[in-house]
Structures are given as C-alpha cells and as structure tokens.
Design an enzyme around this catalytic site. Structure first.
Site, PDB file in Angstrom:
ATOM      1  N   GLY A   1      89.694 -50.289  33.031  1.00 32.69           N
ATOM      2  CA  GLY A   1      90.043 -50.068  31.719  1.00 32.69           C
ATOM      3  C   GLY A   1      90.094 -48.768  31.208  1.00 32.69           C
TER       4      GLY A   1
ATOM      5  N   GLY B   1      87.236 -47.128  27.782  1.00 38.41           N
ATOM      6  CA  GLY B   1      87.401 -46.477  29.108  1.00 38.41           C
ATOM      7  C   GLY B   1      87.821 -45.203  29.015  1.00 38.41           C
TER       8      GLY B   1
ATOM      9  N   GLY C   1      80.324 -56.035  26.070  1.00 42.30           N
ATOM     10  CA  GLY C   1      80.340 -57.037  25.320  1.00 42.30           C
ATOM     11  C   GLY C   1      80.996 -56.803  23.967  1.00 42.30           C
ATOM     12  CB  SER C   2      82.239 -57.792  21.191  1.00 40.19           C
ATOM     13  OG  SER C   2      82.660 -58.061  19.798  1.00 40.19           O
ATOM     14  CB  SER C   3      78.589 -57.023  17.322  1.00 44.42           C
ATOM     15  OG  SER C   3      79.950 -56.796  16.727  1.00 44.42           O
ATOM     16  CB  CYS C   4      82.397 -61.208  17.606  1.00 45.39           C
ATOM     17  SG  CYS C   4      83.222 -61.050  19.011  1.00 45.39           S
TER      18      CYS C   4
ATOM     19  CE1 TYR D   1      87.404 -59.762  23.439  1.00 40.10           C
ATOM     20  CE2 TYR D   1      85.631 -59.632  21.696  1.00 40.10           C
ATOM     21  CZ  TYR D   1      86.213 -59.029  22.743  1.00 40.10           C
ATOM     22  OH  TYR D   1      85.897 -57.764  23.052  1.00 40.10           O
TER      23      TYR D   1
ATOM     24  CE  LYS E   1      84.532 -58.594  26.152  1.00 40.59           C
ATOM     25  NZ  LYS E   1      84.726 -57.599  27.077  1.00 40.59           N
TER      26      LYS E   1
ATOM     27  N   PRO F   1      78.380 -53.398  22.091  1.00 37.26           N
ATOM     28  CG  PRO F   1      80.501 -52.613  22.481  1.00 37.26           C
ATOM     29  CD  PRO F   1      79.543 -53.494  22.795  1.00 37.26           C
TER      30      PRO F   1
ATOM     31  CG  LEU G   1      83.561 -50.066  19.952  1.00 37.94           C
ATOM     32  CD1 LEU G   1      83.774 -50.257  21.340  1.00 37.94           C
ATOM     33  CD2 LEU G   1      82.102 -49.024  19.813  1.00 37.94           C
TER      34      LEU G   1
ATOM     35  CG  HIS H   1      89.488 -53.882  16.017  1.00 38.03           C
ATOM     36  ND1 HIS H   1      89.911 -53.502  17.110  1.00 38.03           N
ATOM     37  CD2 HIS H   1      88.948 -54.961  16.150  1.00 38.03           C
ATOM     38  CE1 HIS H   1      89.126 -54.262  18.049  1.00 38.03           C
ATOM     39  NE2 HIS H   1      88.717 -55.319  17.472  1.00 38.03           N
TER      40      HIS H   1
ATOM     41  CD1 TRP I   1      95.599 -57.425   5.359  1.00 40.60           C
ATOM     42  CD2 TRP I   1      95.082 -58.280   7.410  1.00 40.60           C
ATOM     43  NE1 TRP I   1      96.746 -57.233   6.208  1.00 40.60           N
ATOM     44  CE2 TRP I   1      96.207 -57.543   7.650  1.00 40.60           C
ATOM     45  CE3 TRP I   1      94.186 -58.482   8.454  1.00 40.60           C
ATOM     46  CZ2 TRP I   1      96.758 -57.818   8.899  1.00 40.60           C
ATOM     47  CZ3 TRP I   1      94.708 -58.547   9.869  1.00 40.60           C
ATOM     48  CH2 TRP I   1      96.085 -57.980   9.972  1.00 40.60           C
TER      49      TRP I   1
ATOM     50  NE  ARG J   1      83.561 -57.769  10.434  1.00 37.33           N
ATOM     51  CZ  ARG J   1      83.578 -58.535   9.557  1.00 37.33           C
ATOM     52  NH1 ARG J   1      82.614 -58.611   8.848  1.00 37.33           N
ATOM     53  NH2 ARG J   1      84.151 -59.633   9.735  1.00 37.33           N
TER      54      ARG J   1
HETATM   55  O1  GFB Z   1      88.340 -55.193  12.295  1.00 34.40           O
HETATM   56  P1  GFB Z   1      88.661 -56.682  12.057  1.00 34.40           P
HETATM   57  O2  GFB Z   1      90.109 -57.041  12.495  1.00 34.40           O
HETATM   58  O3  GFB Z   1      87.702 -57.796  12.915  1.00 34.40           O
HETATM   59  O4  GFB Z   1      88.473 -57.076  10.579  1.00 34.40           O
HETATM   60  P2  GFB Z   1      86.344 -58.458  12.722  1.00 34.40           P
HETATM   61  C1  GFB Z   1      87.318 -56.611   9.746  1.00 34.40           C
HETATM   62  C2  GFB Z   1      87.411 -57.184   8.612  1.00 34.40           C
HETATM   63  O5  GFB Z   1      88.358 -56.118   7.783  1.00 34.40           O
HETATM   64  C3  GFB Z   1      88.014 -58.458   7.988  1.00 34.40           C
HETATM   65  C4  GFB Z   1      89.394 -56.795   6.884  1.00 34.40           C
HETATM   66  O6  GFB Z   1      87.255 -58.774   6.827  1.00 34.40           O
HETATM   67  C5  GFB Z   1      89.233 -58.275   7.766  1.00 34.40           C
HETATM   68  O7  GFB Z   1      89.986 -59.036   6.773  1.00 34.40           O
HETATM   69  N1  GFB Z   1      90.539 -56.100   6.662  1.00 34.40           N
HETATM   70  C6  GFB Z   1      91.116 -55.418   5.713  1.00 34.40           C
HETATM   71  C7  GFB Z   1      91.514 -55.883   7.572  1.00 34.40           C
HETATM   72  N2  GFB Z   1      92.337 -54.880   5.789  1.00 34.40           N
HETATM   73  C8  GFB Z   1      92.435 -55.058   7.233  1.00 34.40           C
HETATM   74  C9  GFB Z   1      93.606 -54.645   8.059  1.00 34.40           C
HETATM   75  O8  GFB Z   1      94.684 -54.151   7.558  1.00 34.40           O
HETATM   76  N3  GFB Z   1      93.535 -55.045   9.474  1.00 34.40           N
HETATM   77  C10 GFB Z   1      92.551 -55.658   9.864  1.00 34.40           C
HETATM   78  N4  GFB Z   1      92.663 -55.986  11.219  1.00 34.40           N
HETATM   79  N5  GFB Z   1      91.487 -56.148   9.198  1.00 34.40           N
HETATM   80  C11 GFB Z   1      86.683 -58.515  15.415  1.00 34.40           C
HETATM   81  C12 GFB Z   1      86.770 -59.590  16.355  1.00 34.40           C
HETATM   82  O9  GFB Z   1      86.390 -59.020  14.132  1.00 34.40           O
HETATM   83  O10 GFB Z   1      85.874 -57.620  15.508  1.00 34.40           O
HETATM   84  C13 GFB Z   1      86.931 -59.300  17.587  1.00 34.40           C
HETATM   85  O11 GFB Z   1      87.759 -60.434  15.853  1.00 34.40           O
HETATM   86  C14 GFB Z   1      85.791 -58.232  17.785  1.00 34.40           C
HETATM   87  O12 GFB Z   1      86.423 -60.441  18.427  1.00 34.40           O
HETATM   88  C15 GFB Z   1      86.095 -57.225  16.946  1.00 34.40           C
HETATM   89  O13 GFB Z   1      84.553 -58.539  18.060  1.00 34.40           O
HETATM   90  C16 GFB Z   1      84.875 -55.962  17.117  1.00 34.40           C
HETATM   91  O14 GFB Z   1      85.210 -57.221  12.637  1.00 34.40           O
HETATM   92  O15 GFB Z   1      86.394 -59.586  11.518  1.00 34.40           O
END
Ligand code: GFB
Length: 310
Positions: free
Chosen positions: A11, A17, A107-110, A137, A141, A164, A167, A180, A203, A210
């Site tokens: 990757g 990667g 892996g991932s913290s989730c 997911y 993991k 992690p 990221l 993300h 959102w 986080r």
């Molecule tokens: O980073 P994120 O998509 O993933 O979202 P998770 C984190 C938080 O940010 C959530 C909010 O509460 C979202 O609702 N958020 C606000 C947004 N605005 C936005 C936006 O424009 N885009 C996105 N994407 N979020 C992921 C897992 O969870 O974390 C994966 O789904 C993985 O499996 C990753 O573990 C590290 O932190 O919720």
C-alpha cells in the site's frame, strides 16, 4: 532491522504507506520493495502468495487497506469487510508461507468497543459492542489482529499490530463524500474561502471528540516498533489528547483563513461519541508523537494546496 534488509511496504501509494516509505528512506533503509495495484492484486490469494514466495522480504508493513470516513464506511459496508479481510488474510498467510518472520499490521482505533472507558487501553479489545457506522471495517481489522496473534502462537512468527488513531497528512483523500473529517474540512474551508461563502457546513452535531495523528508520526512509531523487535501484541499510536469536531473545524478555519460561521448538518451521523487512545504503552517504551495538531493541519493544508488547490 539492518539497513540492507528487504522491506515490503504494502500500500505504498496510500497516505500511510507513502509515509512509511519516506520514513524508511530517511532512516537509511535502501532495499524497499513496493508494487502498484496494477502490478499486484492483493485481493488475489494466488498472486499475493506467488509474489511473497518469490521476493521473500525480511520485513513487511501492511498499509494496504480499503479505508474511508464515516459515510464511506457506512455505505460501502460489503467492500470494507470483504476487501480488508482478503488483503490481510492473503498477506499474513502468504508471509508465513514465504518464511517472513517479522510483520507490522495496521489496524484502527475503531476496533475498540463504542462505549468503552476513555482513554482506550489495548486490553479493551473485544469487551463490548462496536460502533455501527464502521462495524464491518472494524470486524475485518480485528480479524487481522487475531490472524497475527494466531500465526505467532501456532507458527512462532513475530507479527504485531499498530493501532493508529484518526490519521491525516500528505496523500490524504479529499473526496467530500468519502473522506475523513480533517481532509474534508480542509477542502470545504478552502473552497468556501475561495467562493467568498459565509458558512461552512460541518456534519453531525460537532460534539463528538476525536484524536488526530499526523501520518509521519505514525510511520515513525511503526519503524520504531519494528526496530525494537517487538514480535507480538497491539500498540496504540496516538497523541494522547482529543478535540471536539467543532474545535477541529475552528482550527482548520483559522489555518485556512476562512472567517465565516459554522453550520451543523444534523442529517449526517456523529458516529462514536469519543475515541481517545491510551498511549501509555508506547510512552513507556520511549516513543511519543511530535507534531501538534495546529502544525500538522498547516502542513496538511500546504500539501492540499500543492496537489489539489489553486
Ligand atoms: O473522520 P470521520 O469520517 O470518521 O468523522 P470517524 C469524524 C466525525 O466528524 C463524525 C464529523 O462525527 C462526523 O460526523 N464530520 C463533520 C465529518 N464534518 C465532516 C465531513 O465533512 N466529513 C466527514 N467525514 N466527517 C472513521 C471510521 O470514523 O474513523 C473508520 O469510519 C476509521 O472506520 C476512521 O476508523 C479512523 O472517526 O467517525
């Protein structure tokens, strides 16, 4: 790890990667093995096993994965569980067949239970139900962690797992629907500033917490663990502090220079309420993250401008 060792980074074009390849290069490792997706399909057991048997790397870092933000995880549930299970099973089993002794699985913290105590210790794995938005997911993991553990027990390999937190950094995905939160906010704030908008849509409720780790810090931690010769177990990699999504949006806006107001879109999910890793295991070994959030966001914004901005 000797600097002449053959090190396969699976990757290498992704965010993690590519950071690993950068870090290994800086540390003087000159024999790095990589393959693009067109050259090697990691979903193919035959191709992956053949490749590993031929190349016989001394060390492997598994940074290949199907990844995405909350919406991508929630929508493409089959892709996330299937592709991640296949990639890790093919690589871990193939590594063992090829006689690879040392491997780092990412892996991932989730993977930790949704409502577990905070900060999250490695021992909380499999002590409660998972967050629904990314359960497929997380299950994949967790299977990867258990593959490493099981091959170590049965076959005497030395495969460990790095966990992690969220990221960000160079080579991140800036797709607004599937990325993300941090890259999404960088792009949204940048475009809002360019258009002269008055509002930035965030959102969810803005209240979830986080923790964000700059990807070069993660790469440094993975190389540190491999060099230390850890041969088993799970290692949380984080910074040890978290922020609310609202605070994150404010930091991004200030770095980007967007001065409008934040509007929350409550039709989008919040996901898990909090995800802060307990990083005392790594601290006890003498490793700590170096790049603070604001500095990391500034570096990531610079990378965004260089590759996607105008
Ligand atoms: O980073 P994120 O998509 O993933 O979202 P998770 C984190 C938080 O940010 C959530 C909010 O509460 C979202 O609702 N958020 C606000 C947004 N605005 C936005 C936006 O424009 N885009 C996105 N994407 N979020 C992921 C897992 O969870 O974390 C994966 O789904 C993985 O499996 C990753 O573990 C590290 O932190 O919720």
């Amino acid at each position: 790890m000797k600097t002449a060792a053959k090190i396969y980074v699976a990757g290498h074009r992704g965010m993690v990667g590519s950071a690993l390849v950068r870090r290994l290069g800086q540390a003087g490792y000159g024999n790095i093995l990589v393959r693009t997706r067109a050259e090697l399909d990691l979903l193919s057991q035959v191709a992956t096993e053949e490749f590993l048997k031929q190349e016989k790397p001394d060390f492997i870092f598994i940074a290949a994965a199907k990844v995405g933000g909350i919406q991508a995880n929630n929508s493409f549930r089959a892709d996330f569980i299937y592709q991640n299970l296949m990639i890790e099973a093919n690589l871990i089993h193939g590594a063992w067949l090829a006689g690879v002794k040392r491997l780092c699985f990412l892996g991932s913290s989730c993977i930790y239970p949704r409502d577990c105590p905070q900060p999250i210790k490695e021992d909380y794995l499999l002590t409660g139900p998972l967050e629904q938005t990314n359960e497929p997911y997380a299950i994949a993991k967790i299977a990867g962690i258990k593959l490493c553990e099981s091959y170590n027990r049965q076959h005497g390999t030395q495969y460990f797992s790095a966990m992690p937190t969220n990221l960000y950094g160079p080579n991140d995905n800036y797709d607004l629907a599937n990325s993300h939160v941090l890259p999404a906010l960088i792009r949204k704030a940048h475009e809002a500033k360019q258009r002269g908008d008055k509002e930035l849509v965030v959102w969810g409720s803005g209240t979830p917490r986080r923790e964000f780790l700059y990807v070069d810090d993660l790469a440094d931690a993975c190389v540190f663990l491999m060099e230390r010769g850890v041969g088993d177990g799970i290692y949380n990699i984080g910074v040890g502090e978290d922020v609310t999504i609202r605070e994150l949006a404010e930091t991004v806006m200030s770095v980007v220079g967007f001065t409008g107001r934040i509007v929350f879109d409550s039709t989008k999910p919040d996901g898990t309420p909090r995800k802060l890793l307990d990083v005392s295991r790594m601290r006890g070994m003498g490793w700590q993250a170096k790049i603070p959030l604001r500095e990391g966001v500034a570096l990531a914004y610079r990378d965004f401008i260089a590759h996607h901005g105008g």
